[in-house]
Scaffold this motif. Sequence first.
Motif, PDB file in Angstrom:
ATOM      1  N   ILE A 163       0.862  -1.184   0.000  1.00 53.93           N
ATOM      2  CA  ILE A 163       0.000   0.000   0.000  1.00 53.93           C
ATOM      3  C   ILE A 163       0.901   1.237   0.000  1.00 53.93           C
ATOM      4  O   ILE A 163       1.854   1.324   0.783  1.00 53.93           O
ATOM      5  CB  ILE A 163      -0.916   0.005   1.232  1.00 53.93           C
ATOM      6  CG1 ILE A 163      -1.830  -1.227   1.211  1.00 53.93           C
ATOM      7  CG2 ILE A 163      -1.730   1.284   1.315  1.00 53.93           C
ATOM      8  CD1 ILE A 163      -2.599  -1.457   2.504  1.00 53.93           C
ATOM      9  N   THR A 164       0.620   2.191  -0.888  1.00 47.10           N
ATOM     10  CA  THR A 164       1.476   3.370  -0.983  1.00 47.10           C
ATOM     11  C   THR A 164       0.987   4.480  -0.058  1.00 47.10           C
ATOM     12  O   THR A 164      -0.193   4.531   0.330  1.00 47.10           O
ATOM     13  CB  THR A 164       1.523   3.912  -2.419  1.00 47.10           C
ATOM     14  OG1 THR A 164       0.231   4.449  -2.764  1.00 47.10           O
ATOM     15  CG2 THR A 164       1.888   2.809  -3.410  1.00 47.10           C
ATOM     16  N   SER A 165       1.895   5.397   0.270  1.00 48.02           N
ATOM     17  CA  SER A 165       1.528   6.561   1.078  1.00 48.02           C
ATOM     18  C   SER A 165       0.498   7.412   0.358  1.00 48.02           C
ATOM     19  O   SER A 165      -0.399   7.997   0.987  1.00 48.02           O
ATOM     20  CB  SER A 165       2.776   7.393   1.381  1.00 48.02           C
ATOM     21  OG  SER A 165       3.724   6.637   2.099  1.00 48.02           O
ATOM     22  N   ALA A 166       0.603   7.486  -0.974  1.00 46.30           N
ATOM     23  CA  ALA A 166      -0.363   8.268  -1.750  1.00 46.30           C
ATOM     24  C   ALA A 166      -1.764   7.688  -1.626  1.00 46.30           C
ATOM     25  O   ALA A 166      -2.760   8.429  -1.546  1.00 46.30           O
ATOM     26  CB  ALA A 166       0.071   8.320  -3.209  1.00 46.30           C
ATOM     27  N   GLU A 167      -1.865   6.349  -1.605  1.00 43.96           N
ATOM     28  CA  GLU A 167      -3.176   5.720  -1.451  1.00 43.96           C
ATOM     29  C   GLU A 167      -3.746   5.994  -0.064  1.00 43.96           C
ATOM     30  O   GLU A 167      -4.945   6.246   0.087  1.00 43.96           O
ATOM     31  CB  GLU A 167      -3.063   4.220  -1.702  1.00 43.96           C
ATOM     32  CG  GLU A 167      -2.817   3.872  -3.164  1.00 43.96           C
ATOM     33  CD  GLU A 167      -2.502   2.409  -3.384  1.00 43.96           C
ATOM     34  OE1 GLU A 167      -2.854   1.895  -4.461  1.00 43.96           O
ATOM     35  OE2 GLU A 167      -1.892   1.781  -2.497  1.00 43.96           O
ATOM     36  N   GLU A 168      -2.899   5.931   0.947  1.00 49.21           N
ATOM     37  CA  GLU A 168      -3.366   6.237   2.297  1.00 49.21           C
ATOM     38  C   GLU A 168      -3.888   7.657   2.379  1.00 49.21           C
ATOM     39  O   GLU A 168      -4.931   7.929   2.990  1.00 49.21           O
ATOM     40  CB  GLU A 168      -2.234   6.014   3.301  1.00 49.21           C
ATOM     41  CG  GLU A 168      -1.765   4.568   3.396  1.00 49.21           C
ATOM     42  CD  GLU A 168      -0.676   4.380   4.442  1.00 49.21           C
ATOM     43  OE1 GLU A 168      -0.961   4.643   5.623  1.00 49.21           O
ATOM     44  OE2 GLU A 168       0.440   4.001   4.082  1.00 49.21           O
ATOM     45  N   THR A 169      -3.170   8.589   1.755  1.00 51.99           N
ATOM     46  CA  THR A 169      -3.585   9.991   1.773  1.00 51.99           C
ATOM     47  C   THR A 169      -4.877  10.197   0.994  1.00 51.99           C
ATOM     48  O   THR A 169      -5.788  10.922   1.428  1.00 51.99           O
ATOM     49  CB  THR A 169      -2.474  10.877   1.186  1.00 51.99           C
ATOM     50  OG1 THR A 169      -1.280  10.704   1.959  1.00 51.99           O
ATOM     51  CG2 THR A 169      -2.873  12.342   1.195  1.00 51.99           C
ATOM     52  N   ALA A 170      -4.979   9.547  -0.181  1.00 47.21           N
ATOM     53  CA  ALA A 170      -6.168   9.710  -1.022  1.00 47.21           C
ATOM     54  C   ALA A 170      -7.416   9.136  -0.362  1.00 47.21           C
ATOM     55  O   ALA A 170      -8.539   9.608  -0.612  1.00 47.21           O
ATOM     56  CB  ALA A 170      -5.938   9.049  -2.380  1.00 47.21           C
ATOM     57  N   ALA A 171      -7.264   8.108   0.480  1.00 46.44           N
ATOM     58  CA  ALA A 171      -8.422   7.470   1.116  1.00 46.44           C
ATOM     59  C   ALA A 171      -8.957   8.268   2.303  1.00 46.44           C
ATOM     60  O   ALA A 171     -10.143   8.143   2.653  1.00 46.44           O
ATOM     61  CB  ALA A 171      -8.055   6.057   1.565  1.00 46.44           C
ATOM     62  N   MET A 172      -8.122   9.077   2.917  1.00 46.16           N
ATOM     63  CA  MET A 172      -8.534   9.753   4.156  1.00 46.16           C
ATOM     64  C   MET A 172      -9.769  10.644   3.996  1.00 46.16           C
ATOM     65  O   MET A 172     -10.610  10.701   4.904  1.00 46.16           O
ATOM     66  CB  MET A 172      -7.358  10.552   4.722  1.00 46.16           C
ATOM     67  CG  MET A 172      -6.256   9.686   5.309  1.00 46.16           C
ATOM     68  SD  MET A 172      -4.914  10.647   6.048  1.00 46.16           S
ATOM     69  CE  MET A 172      -5.733  11.357   7.477  1.00 46.16           C
ATOM     70  N   PRO A 173      -9.951  11.365   2.873  1.00 45.10           N
ATOM     71  CA  PRO A 173     -11.153  12.215   2.757  1.00 45.10           C
ATOM     72  C   PRO A 173     -12.442  11.448   2.461  1.00 45.10           C
ATOM     73  O   PRO A 173     -13.529  12.054   2.465  1.00 45.10           O
ATOM     74  CB  PRO A 173     -10.808  13.139   1.566  1.00 45.10           C
ATOM     75  CG  PRO A 173      -9.352  13.005   1.338  1.00 45.10           C
ATOM     76  CD  PRO A 173      -9.014  11.620   1.766  1.00 45.10           C
ATOM     77  N   LEU A 174     -12.355  10.147   2.195  1.00 43.29           N
ATOM     78  CA  LEU A 174     -13.547   9.409   1.796  1.00 43.29           C
ATOM     79  C   LEU A 174     -14.575   9.249   2.924  1.00 43.29           C
ATOM     80  O   LEU A 174     -15.779   9.471   2.692  1.00 43.29           O
ATOM     81  CB  LEU A 174     -13.161   8.042   1.230  1.00 43.29           C
ATOM     82  CG  LEU A 174     -12.302   8.040  -0.043  1.00 43.29           C
ATOM     83  CD1 LEU A 174     -11.964   6.597  -0.441  1.00 43.29           C
ATOM     84  CD2 LEU A 174     -13.017   8.748  -1.178  1.00 43.29           C
TER      85      LEU A 174
END
Length: 641
Positions: A97-108
């Motif tokens: 899992i990438t850091s970018a994916e973690e960041t992109a998921a947070m606003p969901l």
Amino acid sequence: LDPLSATEHAAVYTAVLSSPSVPARPLQFHYVGLDEPDKKDVLSYAHGTSTTILPRRALVITRAGGESHELVVDVTDASASSVVFHAVHRGPCFPMITSAEETAAMPLPPRYPPFVDSVRRRDLDVGDVACGVLSRGWLGNGQPAYGGARVAKMECVVTGDGEETANFYARPLEGVTLAVDLDRMAIVGYEDRVVRPVPEAEGMDYRADKVGPPFTGPATVPGVVVQPEGRGFHIDGRVVRWANWEFHVGFDMRADMVISLASVHDADASSSLAYLSTHELTQRMHAHTHVHGSHNAHSHVKISANNAGEYSLGVSASPLRRGADCPNNAAYLDGHYADADGEPVEAEDVVCVFERYAGDIAWRHTEATLQVTEVRPDVTLVVRMVVTVGNYDYILDWEFKTSGSIKIIPSIDACFAAAGVPHRHPQDEGDVLHGTLLAENTVGVFHDRFITYHLDLDVDGATNSFVKNTIVPMRNSGDAATPRRSYWTVRREVAETEAEGQVDVNAGAPADLLFVNPGRRGRIGYEAGYRLVPAGATAASLLADDDYPQRRAAYTKKQVWVTPYKSEKWASGLYAEQSTREDGLAAWSRRNRRIKEEDIVLWSTLGLHHVPYLEDFPVMPTLSGAFELRPSNFFERNPLI
């Protein structure tokens, strides 16, 4: 063996994007690391028996069009890089899992109406809650399949405005779990099981400006290391030379620090001990430091993380604070890794090297009859990296000793990922806690930590054997002219296959575990060897063999595994995210290959069963384990004489 440079990372990016092998867009980079040359070629080059320039290649794992792609890119000439291998991974598991994916998921979650309703039902403001991505692990048919999609879970904590406490992990939004499709970046599942009180923020913080000094009496006095003649070690690029040691320090975005080609020299015979390999949380003698955690309460029963293979240890490396993480006599090394877009990121000051003067004694003896006392102070060289994965910090030390030993010391610190409970006192009625009540409504959950090192030991050459010297008690027959009734002796067993190379160090009679070179014997006639000496943290997993977390991390049942040298690199398998038991150390070893008089690899696991105590809260003091690789008939005598 140097880690990929920023220029080489840029060349990889260009080659992959221009290759017809991966036409789908968008494209995400999950791993970019050095594809090491063949070991025999490296050793031939290092020892001067070959002048052929070895190729520089990168192993790349990307996701595009819902598929995982493996590529090898030749960057020997960075201006003309090219893809020389491509394959599509077919299987149930996924890359990190990438850091970018973690960041992109947070606003969901704040945009998902059922989640908003759950938060309001707990009398909380949605703006005071944050959710993070966690691997779902693998629970067989006990979890939704989501049609084989790459789905992770999200769990949430109450952050407030950050002023009350920075210890968010102790304030869970208990009972709420979301499922997120990482390829589509969409919420695909939701569960609100139970409403629990949110632990109060008071008493949770650990920041110095919030809590003040720890003692009301006189504080400890600061100390400073002074070396009037300067440092005793030298760093040439990535090669470190100190006393009788020489080794190479690498960096990998999954494994973190990698130690390779470590050689110790004997003034009498110029012997050498070479290590070469790659690890998970590790080094290159190697160390694989891969971490597996299991938790046991409410939603926490589903947490089972392979931190290196699921989240990446190198990307999680913390910049070291000078004078705090490392003493003021330390030197620092950087690294580079690729972000999700394939762009190079510089990781500054992530490795430190320093000489340790701890006041210890290397050896001493007093001969009173001659009024002779000889003492040698112990000075060691430490190579350190700190990795922060969520609520856990891992301090990873490799300590080189002039005696020829190498001590591997992982240490852990943590802000516990607590479980919220209705209990205010341990004797309150209700659910079984499966942990320690650290504060009102706050349980520190029972859990395990296993750190696995991958060490490719070449003891005075590549052809080695694994020997178990078991200490066996014996009864005196009564025939000897002695009143003694018993004694002990040593039973020597040379492992033939991988099954005989698996050892639970806590079971059976005590034994010395040695790695020897049958073709290299000293003046007396013994085989040159090194032995593995456990020094704490020897716990093995207690989970049932058929339990899903145990099946995917079966190697945690034993602390020692020995395998033949192959391309096998990661204890949890190349694709660890949602992995099953089909790849990894235990799966490879089922082939039961020959390991006698072969090029062999040691996998050494340190384990802790962690029962939290009040002193571990709100952040636990450092807890360490260790093992030592100690010369055993490798030298002709004490090398410090």
